[in-house]
Write an enzyme that holds these catalytic residues in place. Structure first.
Site, PDB file in Angstrom:
ATOM      1  N   GLY A  13       0.643  -1.286   0.044  1.00  0.00           N
ATOM      2  CA  GLY A  13      -0.264   0.034  -0.250  1.00  0.00           C
ATOM      3  C   GLY A  13       0.669   1.628   0.202  1.00  0.00           C
ATOM      4  O   GLY A  13       0.717   2.668   0.014  1.00  0.00           O
ATOM      5  N   GLY A  17      -0.308   7.773   0.771  1.00  0.00           N
ATOM      6  CA  GLY A  17      -0.110   8.208   1.855  1.00  0.00           C
ATOM      7  C   GLY A  17       0.525   7.337   3.494  1.00  0.00           C
ATOM      8  O   GLY A  17       1.662   7.700   3.044  1.00  0.00           O
ATOM      9  N   CYS A  64       1.140  -5.296  -7.034  1.00  0.00           N
ATOM     10  CA  CYS A  64       0.467  -6.185  -6.797  1.00  0.00           C
ATOM     11  C   CYS A  64      -0.856  -6.532  -6.031  1.00  0.00           C
ATOM     12  O   CYS A  64      -1.419  -5.266  -5.544  1.00  0.00           O
ATOM     13  CB  CYS A  64       1.661  -6.184  -4.967  1.00  0.00           C
ATOM     14  SG  CYS A  64       1.358  -7.375  -3.530  1.00  0.00           S
ATOM     15  N   ASP A  65      -1.485  -7.427  -5.073  1.00  0.00           N
ATOM     16  CA  ASP A  65      -3.196  -6.923  -4.640  1.00  0.00           C
ATOM     17  C   ASP A  65      -2.450  -8.461  -3.553  1.00  0.00           C
ATOM     18  O   ASP A  65      -2.774  -9.454  -3.742  1.00  0.00           O
ATOM     19  CB  ASP A  65      -3.790  -8.476  -5.316  1.00  0.00           C
ATOM     20  CG  ASP A  65      -5.798  -8.129  -4.863  1.00  0.00           C
ATOM     21  OD1 ASP A  65      -4.968  -7.786  -3.773  1.00  0.00           O
ATOM     22  OD2 ASP A  65      -6.482  -8.433  -5.315  1.00  0.00           O
ATOM     23  N   ASN A  92       0.579  -2.435   5.245  1.00  0.00           N
ATOM     24  CA  ASN A  92       0.087  -1.398   5.078  1.00  0.00           C
ATOM     25  C   ASN A  92      -1.252  -1.579   4.576  1.00  0.00           C
ATOM     26  O   ASN A  92      -2.442  -0.514   5.146  1.00  0.00           O
ATOM     27  CB  ASN A  92       1.468  -0.224   5.383  1.00  0.00           C
ATOM     28  CG  ASN A  92       0.389   1.297   4.769  1.00  0.00           C
ATOM     29  OD1 ASN A  92       0.037   1.581   6.141  1.00  0.00           O
ATOM     30  ND2 ASN A  92       0.445   1.174   3.790  1.00  0.00           N
ATOM     31  N   SER A 139      -4.652   0.166  13.834  1.00  0.00           N
ATOM     32  CA  SER A 139      -5.492   1.460  14.314  1.00  0.00           C
ATOM     33  C   SER A 139      -6.052   1.276  14.971  1.00  0.00           C
ATOM     34  O   SER A 139      -5.730  -0.051  16.172  1.00  0.00           O
ATOM     35  CB  SER A 139      -6.135   1.412  12.744  1.00  0.00           C
ATOM     36  OG  SER A 139      -7.018   2.946  13.458  1.00  0.00           O
ATOM     37  N   TYR A 152     -14.405  -2.730  10.260  1.00  0.00           N
ATOM     38  CA  TYR A 152     -13.004  -2.183  10.239  1.00  0.00           C
ATOM     39  C   TYR A 152     -12.786  -2.582  11.648  1.00  0.00           C
ATOM     40  O   TYR A 152     -11.363  -2.962  11.741  1.00  0.00           O
ATOM     41  CB  TYR A 152     -12.432  -0.673   9.914  1.00  0.00           C
ATOM     42  CG  TYR A 152     -11.152  -0.191   9.880  1.00  0.00           C
ATOM     43  CD1 TYR A 152     -10.674  -0.214   8.604  1.00  0.00           C
ATOM     44  CD2 TYR A 152     -11.569   0.824  10.448  1.00  0.00           C
ATOM     45  CE1 TYR A 152      -9.577   0.352   8.255  1.00  0.00           C
ATOM     46  CE2 TYR A 152      -9.715   1.455  10.579  1.00  0.00           C
ATOM     47  CZ  TYR A 152      -9.155   1.585   9.531  1.00  0.00           C
ATOM     48  OH  TYR A 152      -7.533   2.073   9.196  1.00  0.00           O
ATOM     49  N   ALA A 154     -13.374  -4.818  14.047  1.00  0.00           N
ATOM     50  CA  ALA A 154     -12.503  -6.590  13.572  1.00  0.00           C
ATOM     51  C   ALA A 154     -11.201  -6.897  13.115  1.00  0.00           C
ATOM     52  O   ALA A 154     -10.975  -7.749  13.175  1.00  0.00           O
ATOM     53  CB  ALA A 154     -14.038  -6.789  13.107  1.00  0.00           C
ATOM     54  N   LYS A 156      -8.490  -4.948  12.344  1.00  0.00           N
ATOM     55  CA  LYS A 156      -7.726  -4.021  12.844  1.00  0.00           C
ATOM     56  C   LYS A 156      -7.651  -4.419  14.297  1.00  0.00           C
ATOM     57  O   LYS A 156      -5.635  -4.584  14.834  1.00  0.00           O
ATOM     58  CB  LYS A 156      -8.282  -2.657  13.006  1.00  0.00           C
ATOM     59  CG  LYS A 156      -7.511  -1.764  11.935  1.00  0.00           C
ATOM     60  CD  LYS A 156      -6.659  -1.931  11.146  1.00  0.00           C
ATOM     61  CE  LYS A 156      -6.414  -1.279   9.641  1.00  0.00           C
ATOM     62  NZ  LYS A 156      -5.367  -1.501   8.901  1.00  0.00           N
ATOM     63  N   THR A 189      -5.561  11.083   4.409  1.00  0.00           N
ATOM     64  CA  THR A 189      -5.828  10.108   3.500  1.00  0.00           C
ATOM     65  C   THR A 189      -6.557   9.453   2.727  1.00  0.00           C
ATOM     66  O   THR A 189      -7.917   9.954   2.986  1.00  0.00           O
ATOM     67  CB  THR A 189      -4.109   8.831   3.532  1.00  0.00           C
ATOM     68  OG1 THR A 189      -5.665   8.494   4.064  1.00  0.00           O
ATOM     69  CG2 THR A 189      -3.815   8.776   4.866  1.00  0.00           C
TER      70      THR A 189
HETATM   71  N1  LIG Z   1      -5.987   7.242   7.015  1.00  0.00           N
HETATM   72  C1  LIG Z   1      -5.901   7.036   9.029  1.00  0.00           C
HETATM   73  O1  LIG Z   1      -6.814   7.643   9.597  1.00  0.00           O
HETATM   74  C2  LIG Z   1      -5.605   5.652   9.691  1.00  0.00           C
HETATM   75  C3  LIG Z   1      -5.599   5.555  10.921  1.00  0.00           C
HETATM   76  C4  LIG Z   1      -5.779   4.470  11.370  1.00  0.00           C
HETATM   77  C5  LIG Z   1      -4.289   3.182  10.734  1.00  0.00           C
HETATM   78  N2  LIG Z   1      -5.000   3.782   8.949  1.00  0.00           N
HETATM   79  C6  LIG Z   1      -4.390   2.703   8.242  1.00  0.00           C
HETATM   80  O2  LIG Z   1      -3.369   2.702   7.208  1.00  0.00           O
HETATM   81  C7  LIG Z   1      -3.243   2.238   6.344  1.00  0.00           C
HETATM   82  C8  LIG Z   1      -2.764   3.103   5.282  1.00  0.00           C
HETATM   83  O3  LIG Z   1      -3.622   3.766   5.161  1.00  0.00           O
HETATM   84  P1  LIG Z   1      -3.894   5.030   4.740  1.00  0.00           P
HETATM   85  O4  LIG Z   1      -4.936   5.680   4.864  1.00  0.00           O
HETATM   86  O5  LIG Z   1      -2.560   5.214   4.233  1.00  0.00           O
HETATM   87  O6  LIG Z   1      -4.867   4.884   3.036  1.00  0.00           O
HETATM   88  P2  LIG Z   1      -4.907   4.826   1.701  1.00  0.00           P
HETATM   89  O7  LIG Z   1      -6.125   5.013   0.863  1.00  0.00           O
HETATM   90  O8  LIG Z   1      -4.015   6.649   1.740  1.00  0.00           O
HETATM   91  O9  LIG Z   1      -3.885   4.059   0.580  1.00  0.00           O
HETATM   92  C9  LIG Z   1      -3.632   2.970   1.243  1.00  0.00           C
HETATM   93  C10 LIG Z   1      -3.221   2.414  -0.495  1.00  0.00           C
HETATM   94  O10 LIG Z   1      -3.336   1.081  -0.379  1.00  0.00           O
HETATM   95  C11 LIG Z   1      -3.332   0.348  -1.087  1.00  0.00           C
HETATM   96  N3  LIG Z   1      -4.164  -0.726  -1.653  1.00  0.00           N
HETATM   97  C12 LIG Z   1      -5.476  -1.040  -1.375  1.00  0.00           C
HETATM   98  N4  LIG Z   1      -6.135  -2.423  -1.780  1.00  0.00           N
HETATM   99  C13 LIG Z   1      -4.374  -3.414  -1.625  1.00  0.00           C
HETATM  100  C14 LIG Z   1      -4.547  -4.431  -2.140  1.00  0.00           C
HETATM  101  N5  LIG Z   1      -5.670  -4.592  -2.046  1.00  0.00           N
HETATM  102  N6  LIG Z   1      -3.780  -4.628  -2.547  1.00  0.00           N
HETATM  103  C15 LIG Z   1      -2.535  -3.647  -2.547  1.00  0.00           C
HETATM  104  N7  LIG Z   1      -2.176  -2.360  -2.145  1.00  0.00           N
HETATM  105  C16 LIG Z   1      -3.432  -2.279  -1.720  1.00  0.00           C
HETATM  106  C17 LIG Z   1      -4.153   1.618  -1.733  1.00  0.00           C
HETATM  107  O11 LIG Z   1      -4.366   1.177  -3.298  1.00  0.00           O
HETATM  108  C18 LIG Z   1      -3.347   2.623  -1.973  1.00  0.00           C
HETATM  109  O12 LIG Z   1      -1.897   3.030  -2.055  1.00  0.00           O
HETATM  110  C19 LIG Z   1      -4.491   0.955   6.570  1.00  0.00           C
HETATM  111  O13 LIG Z   1      -4.144  -0.233   6.492  1.00  0.00           O
HETATM  112  C20 LIG Z   1      -4.895   1.912   7.391  1.00  0.00           C
HETATM  113  O14 LIG Z   1      -6.329   1.094   7.650  1.00  0.00           O
HETATM  114  C21 LIG Z   1      -5.903   4.986   8.220  1.00  0.00           C
END
Ligand SMILES: NC(=O)c1ccc[n+]([C@@H]2O[C@H](COP(=O)([O-])OP(=O)(O)OC[C@H]3O[C@@H](n4cnc5c(N)ncnc54)[C@H](O)[C@@H]3O)[C@@H](O)[C@H]2O)c1
Length: 259
Positions: A13, A17, A64-65, A92, A139, A152, A154, A156, A189
């Site tokens: 990911g 973000g 990658c997925d 991530n 999170s 979400y 659950a 985390k 993000t």
């Molecule tokens: N933004 C927040 O407030 C926050 C807070 C706590 C935790 N988080 C966690 O941080 C992590 C990153 O989140 P973010 O806020 O940067 O989000 P984001 O949406 O900015 O980035 C997430 C990235 O993951 C990629 N992604 C999604 N599904 C995917 C898959 N199946 N395979 C590969 N890549 C995939 C997306 O393309 C994206 O680039 C997540 O796990 C999120 O739950 C975010």
């Protein structure tokens, strides 16, 4: 403290973000970084940007997925083929989609399990590996409920529990692999702009009152979990009020009932 010069890291990911921020702080500290993400357009842009700043051979993007066993394994093999080893692995990638809840489970929880086992198999000394560190991004919703987002929440909680239990196994079996979990509060993000839930108003009202963190603050906390070799099974909370390790009581507080 782990020296990151010439170490190899994988961040899922990483196209935007937090993941992009984690990749950048690893590069700043001397590591080479493989960026794994579904979003190819952004991923390639980030690679080009990092190449300009940190040199042309230290960052490589791989589509990658994390929801697919096959595609995740394939990307991991490509990383090993290019860089020869992996020392740091950050799970991530995540989404906030309550409507397609099975997809959320398969990315946020199963994806973390897939990535952790791939990294662990490669790193552990029993397989001839050189040890390493795995950081799983949970999170604040991994420690308490995020109303409007039960799935979400659950997933985390699952990431926190999985990481803590596996860290004990790794310690006892002496795998030489550390596993830590990171629990950030809200960060502005794409995830927060695109969440899917029938309880949109509830989540929006929570966010209206929230204080937001900067990606850079979360990245600094991430780096601590990577570098401090005394940390295994740690759960680090990054909140607007400050950064702190969670301490979990060995005996959980209970309210007795008479039946
Ligand atoms: N933004 C927040 O407030 C926050 C807070 C706590 C935790 N988080 C966690 O941080 C992590 C990153 O989140 P973010 O806020 O940067 O989000 P984001 O949406 O900015 O980035 C997430 C990235 O993951 C990629 N992604 C999604 N599904 C995917 C898959 N199946 N395979 C590969 N890549 C995939 C997306 O393309 C994206 O680039 C997540 O796990 C999120 O739950 C975010």
């Amino acid at each position: 403290m782990m020296i990151l010069n010439d170490k190899v890291a994988v961040v899922t990911g990483a196209s935007q973000g937090l993941g992009r921020g984690f990749a950048e702080i690893l590069l700043e500290n001397g590591a080479k970084v493989a960026l794994l993400d579904l979003n190819e357009t952004l991923g390639r842009e980030v690679q080009a940007h990092f190449n300009e700043i940190y040199g042309s051979d230290r960052t490589q993007f791989y589509p990658c997925d994390v929801a697919s066993d096959e595609l995740f394994k394939d990307a991991f093999q490509k990383v090993l083929h290019k860089f020869g080893r992996v020392d740091v692995f950050c799970n991530n990638a995540g989404i906030l989609n309550e409507k397609d809840w099975e997809k959320t489970v398969s990315i946020n929880l199963s994806g973390v399990v897939r990535g952790t086992y791939l990294a662990m198999d490669h790193m552990k000394k029993q397989n001839g590996g050189q040890g390493g560190v795995i950081i799983n991004v949970a999170s604040m919703a991994g420690l308490g409920p995020l109303p409007g987002a039960p799935i979400y929440t659950a997933t985390k909680h699952g990431v926190v529990g999985f990481s803590r239990a596996l860290a004990e196994t790794s310690n006892i079996a002496d795998y030489g692999v550390r596993i830590n979990a990171l629990c950030p509060g809200f960060v502005r993000t794409a995830l927060l702009n695109s969440f899917q839930t029938d309880e949109k108003a509830m989540l929006e009202s929570i966010m209206e009152k929230a204080k937001f963190l900067e990606v850079e603050d979360v990245a600094k906390a991430f780096l601590l979990l990577v570098k401090d070799e005394s940390l295994n099974g740690a759960v680090l909370v990054v909140a607007s009020a400050g950064t702190a390790f969670m301490s979990f009581p060995t005996e959980l507080p209970r309210t007795p009932v008479t039946l």
